[in-house]
Structures are given as structure tokens and as C-alpha cells.
Design a protein around this motif. Structure first.
Motif, PDB file in Angstrom:
ATOM      1  N   TYR A 117      -5.300  13.545   2.199  1.00 52.50           N
ATOM      2  CA  TYR A 117      -5.230  12.389   1.309  1.00 52.50           C
ATOM      3  C   TYR A 117      -3.792  11.892   1.174  1.00 52.50           C
ATOM      4  O   TYR A 117      -3.534  10.683   1.246  1.00 52.50           O
ATOM      5  CB  TYR A 117      -5.804  12.765  -0.058  1.00 52.50           C
ATOM      6  CG  TYR A 117      -5.564  11.752  -1.142  1.00 52.50           C
ATOM      7  CD1 TYR A 117      -6.183  10.510  -1.109  1.00 52.50           C
ATOM      8  CD2 TYR A 117      -4.711  12.029  -2.193  1.00 52.50           C
ATOM      9  CE1 TYR A 117      -5.960   9.576  -2.097  1.00 52.50           C
ATOM     10  CE2 TYR A 117      -4.482  11.101  -3.190  1.00 52.50           C
ATOM     11  CZ  TYR A 117      -5.102   9.877  -3.143  1.00 52.50           C
ATOM     12  OH  TYR A 117      -4.873   8.958  -4.114  1.00 52.50           O
ATOM     13  N   VAL A 118      -2.849  12.804   1.013  1.00 50.58           N
ATOM     14  CA  VAL A 118      -1.439  12.422   0.871  1.00 50.58           C
ATOM     15  C   VAL A 118      -0.936  11.777   2.163  1.00 50.58           C
ATOM     16  O   VAL A 118      -0.216  10.774   2.126  1.00 50.58           O
ATOM     17  CB  VAL A 118      -0.580  13.640   0.475  1.00 50.58           C
ATOM     18  CG1 VAL A 118       0.898  13.352   0.611  1.00 50.58           C
ATOM     19  CG2 VAL A 118      -0.900  14.063  -0.948  1.00 50.58           C
ATOM     20  N   LYS A 119      -1.333  12.329   3.315  1.00 50.00           N
ATOM     21  CA  LYS A 119      -0.926  11.737   4.593  1.00 50.00           C
ATOM     22  C   LYS A 119      -1.451  10.311   4.729  1.00 50.00           C
ATOM     23  O   LYS A 119      -0.729   9.409   5.149  1.00 50.00           O
ATOM     24  CB  LYS A 119      -1.426  12.589   5.759  1.00 50.00           C
ATOM     25  CG  LYS A 119      -0.651  13.851   5.978  1.00 50.00           C
ATOM     26  CD  LYS A 119      -1.221  14.631   7.142  1.00 50.00           C
ATOM     27  CE  LYS A 119      -0.578  15.990   7.258  1.00 50.00           C
ATOM     28  NZ  LYS A 119      -1.214  16.826   8.284  1.00 50.00           N
ATOM     29  N   GLU A 120      -2.721  10.107   4.364  1.00 50.88           N
ATOM     30  CA  GLU A 120      -3.310   8.769   4.437  1.00 50.88           C
ATOM     31  C   GLU A 120      -2.598   7.812   3.486  1.00 50.88           C
ATOM     32  O   GLU A 120      -2.317   6.665   3.833  1.00 50.88           O
ATOM     33  CB  GLU A 120      -4.795   8.820   4.106  1.00 50.88           C
ATOM     34  CG  GLU A 120      -5.643   9.474   5.168  1.00 50.88           C
ATOM     35  CD  GLU A 120      -7.086   9.667   4.731  1.00 50.88           C
ATOM     36  OE1 GLU A 120      -7.469   9.169   3.648  1.00 50.88           O
ATOM     37  OE2 GLU A 120      -7.825  10.331   5.472  1.00 50.88           O
ATOM     38  N   LYS A 121      -2.313   8.291   2.273  1.00 51.32           N
ATOM     39  CA  LYS A 121      -1.643   7.452   1.288  1.00 51.32           C
ATOM     40  C   LYS A 121      -0.245   7.070   1.765  1.00 51.32           C
ATOM     41  O   LYS A 121       0.162   5.915   1.646  1.00 51.32           O
ATOM     42  CB  LYS A 121      -1.567   8.202  -0.053  1.00 51.32           C
ATOM     43  CG  LYS A 121      -1.164   7.335  -1.225  1.00 51.32           C
ATOM     44  CD  LYS A 121      -1.444   8.016  -2.556  1.00 51.32           C
ATOM     45  CE  LYS A 121      -0.419   9.069  -2.851  1.00 51.32           C
ATOM     46  NZ  LYS A 121      -0.490   9.588  -4.232  1.00 51.32           N
ATOM     47  N   ASN A 122       0.490   8.023   2.340  1.00 49.26           N
ATOM     48  CA  ASN A 122       1.827   7.731   2.864  1.00 49.26           C
ATOM     49  C   ASN A 122       1.769   6.763   4.038  1.00 49.26           C
ATOM     50  O   ASN A 122       2.625   5.892   4.176  1.00 49.26           O
ATOM     51  CB  ASN A 122       2.534   9.022   3.267  1.00 49.26           C
ATOM     52  CG  ASN A 122       2.928   9.859   2.072  1.00 49.26           C
ATOM     53  OD1 ASN A 122       3.006   9.369   0.938  1.00 49.26           O
ATOM     54  ND2 ASN A 122       3.160  11.140   2.301  1.00 49.26           N
ATOM     55  N   ALA A 123       0.756   6.912   4.896  1.00 51.76           N
ATOM     56  CA  ALA A 123       0.614   5.998   6.035  1.00 51.76           C
ATOM     57  C   ALA A 123       0.335   4.574   5.547  1.00 51.76           C
ATOM     58  O   ALA A 123       0.881   3.612   6.094  1.00 51.76           O
ATOM     59  CB  ALA A 123      -0.496   6.480   6.958  1.00 51.76           C
ATOM     60  N   GLU A 124      -0.508   4.443   4.518  1.00 48.79           N
ATOM     61  CA  GLU A 124      -0.786   3.125   3.957  1.00 48.79           C
ATOM     62  C   GLU A 124       0.467   2.512   3.352  1.00 48.79           C
ATOM     63  O   GLU A 124       0.729   1.317   3.514  1.00 48.79           O
ATOM     64  CB  GLU A 124      -1.874   3.215   2.892  1.00 48.79           C
ATOM     65  CG  GLU A 124      -3.253   3.436   3.437  1.00 48.79           C
ATOM     66  CD  GLU A 124      -4.293   3.614   2.346  1.00 48.79           C
ATOM     67  OE1 GLU A 124      -3.984   3.341   1.172  1.00 48.79           O
ATOM     68  OE2 GLU A 124      -5.421   4.023   2.682  1.00 48.79           O
ATOM     69  N   MET A 126       3.512   3.114   4.235  1.00 44.08           N
ATOM     70  CA  MET A 126       4.407   2.723   5.321  1.00 44.08           C
ATOM     71  C   MET A 126       3.965   1.395   5.934  1.00 44.08           C
ATOM     72  O   MET A 126       4.793   0.542   6.223  1.00 44.08           O
ATOM     73  CB  MET A 126       4.429   3.813   6.409  1.00 44.08           C
ATOM     74  CG  MET A 126       5.093   5.100   5.993  1.00 44.08           C
ATOM     75  SD  MET A 126       6.844   4.894   5.644  1.00 44.08           S
ATOM     76  CE  MET A 126       7.456   4.611   7.283  1.00 44.08           C
ATOM     77  N   LYS A 127       2.657   1.211   6.104  1.00 41.94           N
ATOM     78  CA  LYS A 127       2.148  -0.051   6.643  1.00 41.94           C
ATOM     79  C   LYS A 127       2.469  -1.194   5.702  1.00 41.94           C
ATOM     80  O   LYS A 127       2.875  -2.273   6.129  1.00 41.94           O
ATOM     81  CB  LYS A 127       0.640   0.030   6.877  1.00 41.94           C
ATOM     82  CG  LYS A 127       0.256   0.834   8.073  1.00 41.94           C
ATOM     83  CD  LYS A 127      -1.238   0.845   8.258  1.00 41.94           C
ATOM     84  CE  LYS A 127      -1.636   1.691   9.440  1.00 41.94           C
ATOM     85  NZ  LYS A 127      -3.088   1.763   9.607  1.00 41.94           N
ATOM     86  N   GLU A 128       2.261  -0.977   4.404  1.00 41.57           N
ATOM     87  CA  GLU A 128       2.558  -2.020   3.423  1.00 41.57           C
ATOM     88  C   GLU A 128       4.046  -2.317   3.399  1.00 41.57           C
ATOM     89  O   GLU A 128       4.456  -3.467   3.300  1.00 41.57           O
ATOM     90  CB  GLU A 128       2.088  -1.596   2.032  1.00 41.57           C
ATOM     91  CG  GLU A 128       0.593  -1.593   1.866  1.00 41.57           C
ATOM     92  CD  GLU A 128       0.157  -1.058   0.506  1.00 41.57           C
ATOM     93  OE1 GLU A 128       1.031  -0.798  -0.346  1.00 41.57           O
ATOM     94  OE2 GLU A 128      -1.052  -0.902   0.323  1.00 41.57           O
ATOM     95  N   ALA A 134       8.660  -7.380   6.815  1.00 38.78           N
ATOM     96  CA  ALA A 134       8.543  -8.456   7.794  1.00 38.78           C
ATOM     97  C   ALA A 134       8.406  -9.801   7.081  1.00 38.78           C
ATOM     98  O   ALA A 134       9.012 -10.795   7.485  1.00 38.78           O
ATOM     99  CB  ALA A 134       7.347  -8.214   8.706  1.00 38.78           C
ATOM    100  N   SER A 135       7.617  -9.822   5.993  1.00 37.66           N
ATOM    101  CA  SER A 135       7.475 -11.080   5.262  1.00 37.66           C
ATOM    102  C   SER A 135       8.773 -11.447   4.549  1.00 37.66           C
ATOM    103  O   SER A 135       9.109 -12.626   4.433  1.00 37.66           O
ATOM    104  CB  SER A 135       6.317 -10.991   4.255  1.00 37.66           C
ATOM    105  OG  SER A 135       6.594 -10.025   3.276  1.00 37.66           O
TER     106      SER A 135
END
Length: 144
Positions: A117-124, A126-128, A134-135
Motif C-alpha cells: 500500500y505504501v509503495k502504491e501511494k508513493n508511486a501515485e 510521484m506521478k502527481e 510539468a504543468s
């Protein structure tokens, strides 16, 4: 060696019984599959298998249960806090010290799930973060 007429009758009955079973079992299995398709049980089984469950029962615990096992709430579920609680509770429940193997298993599975769960949350995050940077760069270029 002759078994006589009684032996022949017993053999014929056994062969006939086997022939009946050989036809009945596949027909019963086909009917069971058809009933499962009608009731939607096949889709439920596929969904359960996709979520990590097996035919013997639920293989994974829920995130809420994992948080409860490690005595954490969602806000404080960081990799460090998870590891700290894991070490504390796993050590306290060692079988050599009179602890419970079952509880150790629950603690291990809770840590395993929360680490994912923590890995998924960190990946999200990072994407955000990449999307927002970029914006921000595009906004800065527009103002120039």
C-alpha cells in the motif's frame, strides 16, 4: 479358473454400474457448471481469484484489518512506522517466548499488505508530482 455363474453375474453388475457412473458423473458436472453460470457464481469465483482469494478461503486481509493488526491509522502508515510496529509485535509474539504463530502470521501478512500500500501511494504521489511540475513549467513558459 472358473468363478461359476455367480461370479459372472457379479462381474456383469459391476461393469454395468461402472458404465452408469461413467455417463452420470460428467453429466452432473456439466449441469453444475450450467447452474453456476446462471446464478453468477462463476463470475464471483473469478472476481475472488483476481482479488487474491483461493478456493480454500480468503488469502489476503483487508487494509483496515492490517492497520488494526499493527495498531496504526491510515495517516500514520509510513514505511518506518510499519516496520517499527512490525518489529515490536513480531518480537512480542515469538513462539519461543510463548507467543502465537497465528498472531505472527497475521502481523507478517499485515506488514506485507501495508508495504504494498505504501509503495502504491508513493508511486501515485510521484506521478502527481511529475504531472504538477510539468504543468508548472508550462505555466512559467506561458508567462514569459
Amino acid at each position: 479358473m472358473a468363478f461359476g455363474p455367480l461370479g459372472r453375474v457379479i462381474a456383469q453388475v459391476a461393469v454395468a454400474g461402472f458404465a452408469v457412473l461413467a455417463r452420470a458423473i460428467p453429466a452432473a458436472y456439466g449441469a453444475a457448471l450450467a447452474n453456476a453460470r446462471k446464478s453468477g457464481a462463476d463470475k464471483a469465483a473469478e472476481e475472488a481469484a483476481r482479488k487474491g482469494a483461493s478456493f480454500l478461503g480468503k488469502a489476503r486481509i483487508s487494509r483496515d484489518e492490517a492497520l488494526n493488526v499493527l495498531n496504526l491509522n491510515e495517516g500514520e502508515a509510513t514505511a518506518e512506522a510499519i516496520q517499527k510496529q512490525y518489529d515490536r509485535y513480531f518480537e512480542a509474539n515469538k513462539v519461543e517466548k510463548g507467543g502465537s504463530f497465528y498472531l505472527q502470521s497475521k502481523i507478517y501478512r499485515a506488514k506485507e499488505l501495508l508495504d504494498d500500500y505504501v509503495k502504491e501511494k508513493n508511486a501515485e504521489m510521484m506521478k502527481e508530482g511529475q504531472g504538477s511540475s510539468a504543468s508548472q513549467q508550462q505555466d512559467q513558459e506561458k508567462t514569459k
